[in-house]
Design a protein around this motif. Structure first.
Motif, short mmCIF file in Angstrom:
data_model
loop_
_atom_site.label_atom_id
_atom_site.label_comp_id
_atom_site.label_asym_id
_atom_site.label_seq_id
_atom_site.Cartn_x
_atom_site.Cartn_y
_atom_site.Cartn_z
N ALA A 28 0.84 -1.21 0.00
CA ALA A 28 0.00 0.00 0.00
C ALA A 28 0.87 1.25 0.00
O ALA A 28 0.57 2.23 -0.70
CB ALA A 28 -0.94 0.00 1.20
N ASP A 29 1.95 1.22 0.75
CA ASP A 29 2.85 2.37 0.81
C ASP A 29 3.49 2.61 -0.55
O ASP A 29 3.63 3.77 -0.99
CB ASP A 29 3.92 2.12 1.86
CG ASP A 29 4.60 3.40 2.32
OD1 ASP A 29 3.91 4.44 2.41
OD2 ASP A 29 5.80 3.37 2.61
N ALA A 30 3.86 1.55 -1.25
CA ALA A 30 4.48 1.68 -2.57
C ALA A 30 3.51 2.31 -3.56
O ALA A 30 3.91 3.12 -4.41
CB ALA A 30 4.92 0.31 -3.07
N VAL A 31 2.23 1.96 -3.44
CA VAL A 31 1.22 2.49 -4.36
C VAL A 31 0.87 3.93 -4.02
O VAL A 31 0.88 4.82 -4.88
CB VAL A 31 -0.05 1.62 -4.32
CG1 VAL A 31 -1.16 2.25 -5.17
CG2 VAL A 31 0.25 0.21 -4.82
N LEU A 32 0.56 4.19 -2.78
CA LEU A 32 0.01 5.48 -2.38
C LEU A 32 1.06 6.58 -2.29
O LEU A 32 0.74 7.76 -2.46
CB LEU A 32 -0.70 5.35 -1.03
CG LEU A 32 -1.88 4.38 -1.00
CD1 LEU A 32 -2.45 4.28 0.41
CD2 LEU A 32 -2.96 4.82 -1.97
N HIS A 33 2.31 6.23 -2.03
CA HIS A 33 3.34 7.25 -1.81
C HIS A 33 4.51 7.14 -2.79
O HIS A 33 5.57 7.73 -2.55
CB HIS A 33 3.86 7.15 -0.37
CG HIS A 33 2.77 7.29 0.65
ND1 HIS A 33 2.38 6.25 1.47
CD2 HIS A 33 1.95 8.34 0.95
CE1 HIS A 33 1.39 6.67 2.25
NE2 HIS A 33 1.11 7.92 1.95
N ASN A 34 4.28 6.41 -3.90
CA ASN A 34 5.30 6.32 -4.96
C ASN A 34 6.68 5.97 -4.41
O ASN A 34 7.68 6.65 -4.70
CB ASN A 34 5.35 7.62 -5.75
CG ASN A 34 4.05 7.91 -6.47
OD1 ASN A 34 3.50 7.03 -7.12
ND2 ASN A 34 3.54 9.12 -6.34
N LYS A 35 6.74 4.94 -3.60
CA LYS A 35 7.99 4.57 -2.95
C LYS A 35 8.98 3.87 -3.88
O LYS A 35 10.15 3.72 -3.54
CB LYS A 35 7.69 3.64 -1.76
CG LYS A 35 6.96 4.33 -0.60
CD LYS A 35 7.84 5.36 0.08
CE LYS A 35 7.18 5.93 1.32
NZ LYS A 35 8.02 6.92 2.01
N ILE A 36 8.50 3.43 -5.04
CA ILE A 36 9.38 2.73 -5.98
C ILE A 36 9.52 3.60 -7.22
O ILE A 36 8.56 3.81 -7.96
CB ILE A 36 8.84 1.34 -6.34
CG1 ILE A 36 8.69 0.49 -5.07
CG2 ILE A 36 9.75 0.65 -7.35
CD1 ILE A 36 8.06 -0.86 -5.32
N ASP A 37 10.71 4.10 -7.47
CA ASP A 37 10.95 5.03 -8.57
C ASP A 37 10.56 4.40 -9.92
O ASP A 37 10.96 3.27 -10.22
CB ASP A 37 12.42 5.43 -8.63
CG ASP A 37 12.81 6.37 -7.50
OD1 ASP A 37 11.89 6.97 -6.90
OD2 ASP A 37 14.02 6.50 -7.22
N GLY A 38 9.80 5.15 -10.69
CA GLY A 38 9.48 4.73 -12.05
C GLY A 38 8.39 3.70 -12.17
O GLY A 38 8.06 3.28 -13.29
N LEU A 39 7.80 3.27 -11.06
CA LEU A 39 6.82 2.19 -11.12
C LEU A 39 5.53 2.67 -11.78
O LEU A 39 4.91 3.62 -11.32
CB LEU A 39 6.52 1.68 -9.71
CG LEU A 39 5.54 0.50 -9.62
CD1 LEU A 39 6.13 -0.72 -10.30
CD2 LEU A 39 5.22 0.19 -8.16
N ARG A 40 5.14 2.01 -12.86
CA ARG A 40 3.90 2.33 -13.56
C ARG A 40 2.80 1.32 -13.29
O ARG A 40 1.62 1.65 -13.35
CB ARG A 40 4.13 2.38 -15.07
CG ARG A 40 5.04 3.49 -15.52
CD ARG A 40 5.18 3.47 -17.04
NE ARG A 40 6.18 4.41 -17.49
CZ ARG A 40 5.95 5.69 -17.76
NH1 ARG A 40 4.72 6.16 -17.65
NH2 ARG A 40 6.92 6.48 -18.17
N SER A 41 3.17 0.08 -13.03
CA SER A 41 2.16 -0.95 -12.78
C SER A 41 2.73 -2.03 -11.89
O SER A 41 3.93 -2.32 -11.94
CB SER A 41 1.66 -1.56 -14.10
OG SER A 41 2.71 -2.21 -14.80
#
Length: 318
Positions: free
Chosen positions: A24-37
């Motif tokens: 949830a943190d990765a999705v909501l706060h863009n914790k992973i650079d460049g992640l589109r899907s």
């Protein structure tokens, strides 16, 4: 299908086991650079013993995503999909779980015979579909033609973002594992990918490339990505965040291709020469449209970077 759900926006699709607590943190706060899907996986990435934990964790993730979507929408989120373990789990998720915060399901072990079952559970929802081609039937061109025809004429057609090619499962069917020295295209999967492109792309289905499981081997990854692009694949499965930037770079459009695409779509000439090659709008128009759609999302490689890329490609082949 809206622009957010374009297959060109998949990019590097990161698979994350549903047991992870940072989804949830990765999705909501863009914790992973460049992640589109990303795909929250309850299938191969989760052992049988961990299924109860994965289910509990997934329910918490879905609760967070649903609540956040009500407050802010999901315009700036990565695309989020859930991959159930099987049809039975998929039916349970679609019927009883709050999936309002996700974009769709990845359908494991997809075949023509299970299409009616999946559609019955998803047709009244907002969920899009990404069927995964990863069973023995995939090696049979006749069965793939029948599947492509069935999907092309089915009401689910508008819900399918892309078809995913399950490389590891397909290699398992023929008792093989990918080599550390060669790309996936150098073995039986070379035939399979070419055949699937021939069967499905001719019906305007997008296809995504299998994962490169050798995370630290940049040479193999670069060679394989070049072949993915050559075959018109729209994205690639990633299993580690370090692969995202590499995949994104491969999806960028060369300046020369971009220039040709613009000329092809804007020219009144039937045939013309551009950068030493023949351009024929009547036969190159679909390619040009795809190039511009890709460039709009991933950008254009500068001439300087393009020369460096050519050199790197030559070195990896030597």
């Amino acid at each position: 299908m809206n622009e957010r759900l374009s297959p060109w926006r998949l990019g590097a699709t990161l698979y994350m086991p549903a047991t992870r607590t940072d989804i949830a943190d990765a999705v909501l706060h863009n914790k992973i650079d460049g992640l589109r899907s990303l795909v929250i996986c309850l299938e191969d990435a989760v052992s049988d013993a961990d299924i109860p934990l994965a289910r509990r964790n997934l329910r918490q993730v879905l609760t967070h995503l649903a609540a956040a979507k009500k407050l802010q929408g999901n315009v700036n989120w990565p695309l989020v999909f859930v991959r159930p373990r099987d049809i039975t789990m998929g039916a349970e998720l679609a019927a009883d779980w709050d999936l309002s915060g996700v974009d769709g399901l990845v359908l494991p072990k997809f075949t023509r015979h299970c299409l009616p079952v999946w559609w019955a559970m998803l047709k009244d929802s907002h969920l899009c579909m990404m069927p995964t081609l990863e069973t023995e039937e995939v090696f049979d061109v006749v069965q793939m033609r029948e599947l492509a025809a069935a999907l092309a004429n089915h009401p689910c057609r508008q819900r399918i973002i892309a078809l995913r090619i399950g490389g590891n499962d397909l290699m398992n069917v023929v008792s093989l594992r990918r080599s550390r020295e060669f790309t996936l295209y150098d073995g039986p999967m070379g035939y399979v990918i070419k055949m699937l492109v021939s069967v499905f792309a001719t019906r305007d289905f997008a296809l995504t490339a299998p994962v490169c499981e050798h995370i630290d081997d940049r040479k193999i990854m670069d060679r394989e990505l070049a072949l993915d692009m050559l075959h018109g694949l729209v994205g690639k499965t990633a299993i580690h965040p370090s692969q995202i930037g590499i995949i994104e770079a491969a999806l960028m459009v060369s300046a020369s291709d971009h220039a040709d695409a613009l000329r092809i779509l804007n020219s009144s000439q039937a045939v013309f020469k551009s950068q030493g090659a023949m351009c024929e709008p009547a036969t190159h128009r679909r390619w040009a449209s795809a190039i511009l759609a890709r460039a709009q999302v991933y950008g254009i490689v500068s001439e300087k970077n393009q020369d460096a890329l050519r050199l790197m490609t030559a070195l990896t082949k030597s």
